[in-house]
Enzyme design. Sequence first.
Site, PDB file in Angstrom:
ATOM      1  N   VAL A 108      25.717  34.508  12.954  1.00  0.00           N
ATOM      2  CA  VAL A 108      25.175  33.574  13.937  1.00  0.00           C
ATOM      3  C   VAL A 108      23.674  33.804  13.999  1.00  0.00           C
ATOM      4  O   VAL A 108      23.207  34.945  13.939  1.00  0.00           O
ATOM      5  CB  VAL A 108      25.797  33.797  15.334  1.00  0.00           C
ATOM      6  CG1 VAL A 108      25.161  32.865  16.365  1.00  0.00           C
ATOM      7  CG2 VAL A 108      27.307  33.593  15.294  1.00  0.00           C
ATOM      8  N   CYS A 109      22.913  32.719  14.082  1.00  0.00           N
ATOM      9  CA  CYS A 109      21.468  32.810  14.263  1.00  0.00           C
ATOM     10  C   CYS A 109      20.829  33.607  13.113  1.00  0.00           C
ATOM     11  O   CYS A 109      21.188  33.429  11.955  1.00  0.00           O
ATOM     12  CB  CYS A 109      21.176  33.419  15.637  1.00  0.00           C
ATOM     13  SG  CYS A 109      19.508  33.195  16.264  1.00  0.00           S
ATOM     14  N   THR A 110      19.922  34.532  13.428  1.00  0.00           N
ATOM     15  CA  THR A 110      19.235  35.285  12.374  1.00  0.00           C
ATOM     16  C   THR A 110      20.089  36.377  11.766  1.00  0.00           C
ATOM     17  O   THR A 110      19.620  37.107  10.883  1.00  0.00           O
ATOM     18  CB  THR A 110      17.930  35.889  12.909  1.00  0.00           C
ATOM     19  OG1 THR A 110      18.203  36.688  14.061  1.00  0.00           O
ATOM     20  CG2 THR A 110      16.931  34.794  13.277  1.00  0.00           C
ATOM     21  N   THR A 128      20.703  29.132  10.100  1.00  0.00           N
ATOM     22  CA  THR A 128      20.110  30.201  10.897  1.00  0.00           C
ATOM     23  C   THR A 128      19.324  29.559  12.032  1.00  0.00           C
ATOM     24  O   THR A 128      19.341  28.331  12.198  1.00  0.00           O
ATOM     25  CB  THR A 128      19.215  31.106  10.028  1.00  0.00           C
ATOM     26  OG1 THR A 128      18.859  32.276  10.769  1.00  0.00           O
ATOM     27  CG2 THR A 128      17.952  30.398   9.584  1.00  0.00           C
ATOM     28  N   GLY A 158      23.927  28.243  13.458  1.00  0.00           N
ATOM     29  CA  GLY A 158      22.522  28.097  13.810  1.00  0.00           C
ATOM     30  C   GLY A 158      22.153  29.025  14.955  1.00  0.00           C
ATOM     31  O   GLY A 158      22.797  30.051  15.180  1.00  0.00           O
TER      32      GLY A 158
END
Length: 234
Positions: A108-110, A128, A158
């Site tokens: 998830v995310c970075t 990301t 994202g």
Amino acid sequence: MSAPSPTPTPLQIGLVLFPRVTQLDFTGPLQVFSSLPGAKVHLIWKRIEPVTSDSVLVLTPTTTFAECPQLDVICVPGGFGTDDMVNDEEMLAFLRKQAPGAKYVTSVCTGSLVLGAAGLLRGYRAATHWTAMDFLKAFGAIPTKTRVCVDRNRVTGGGVTAGIDFALTLVSLLHDQRTAEAIQLRLEYNPAPPFNSGSPDTAPPEVLALMKDRIAPAQVRRGEMIGRAAARLG
């Protein structure tokens, strides 16, 4: 007399913790996965010790890298702490060890930057946080601007709140859409944000400029750490 049916093997789902993790990156998926029948969810770190998030919340791992069982799903959340994790050999070694036996390798995310630094996204499409999209290229990943990206057994979300969408999507792949929809209803996940500024594409120009100005120093440091990680990966 027939033999008793064997007890189903629980689905092993692991979310990795690290200092300065963004707690919503994994607590959203954690809530979804905890509602999945037959799933055993692990919070994993190097040691059983408190882990500081990027907020006042302090987190407690449930298992260690060394003691974690083989996972069906391995998930790396994001946060400013990923800047250090992309060069953390213990973290990267753990991910490389788990990935071949996992049904799904996710983030998830970075957190996708950490998967990339472990060499697990080369040739894969990946999502990301919008501020980190260009950094994925350093690891041979294909940046994909979407809320949830599914490429074979790599599922990446994202930024931050996309973790819930990611987790529901993954549940639909692990089980079926009806199970995912039932969990969505239980959580009353029916977002209706008060403002239309949740994306750089829709945020007012002055808000986007403000955010870019605020994160500029962090972007410089992230670029340096990603460069080191990409060089180490070769």
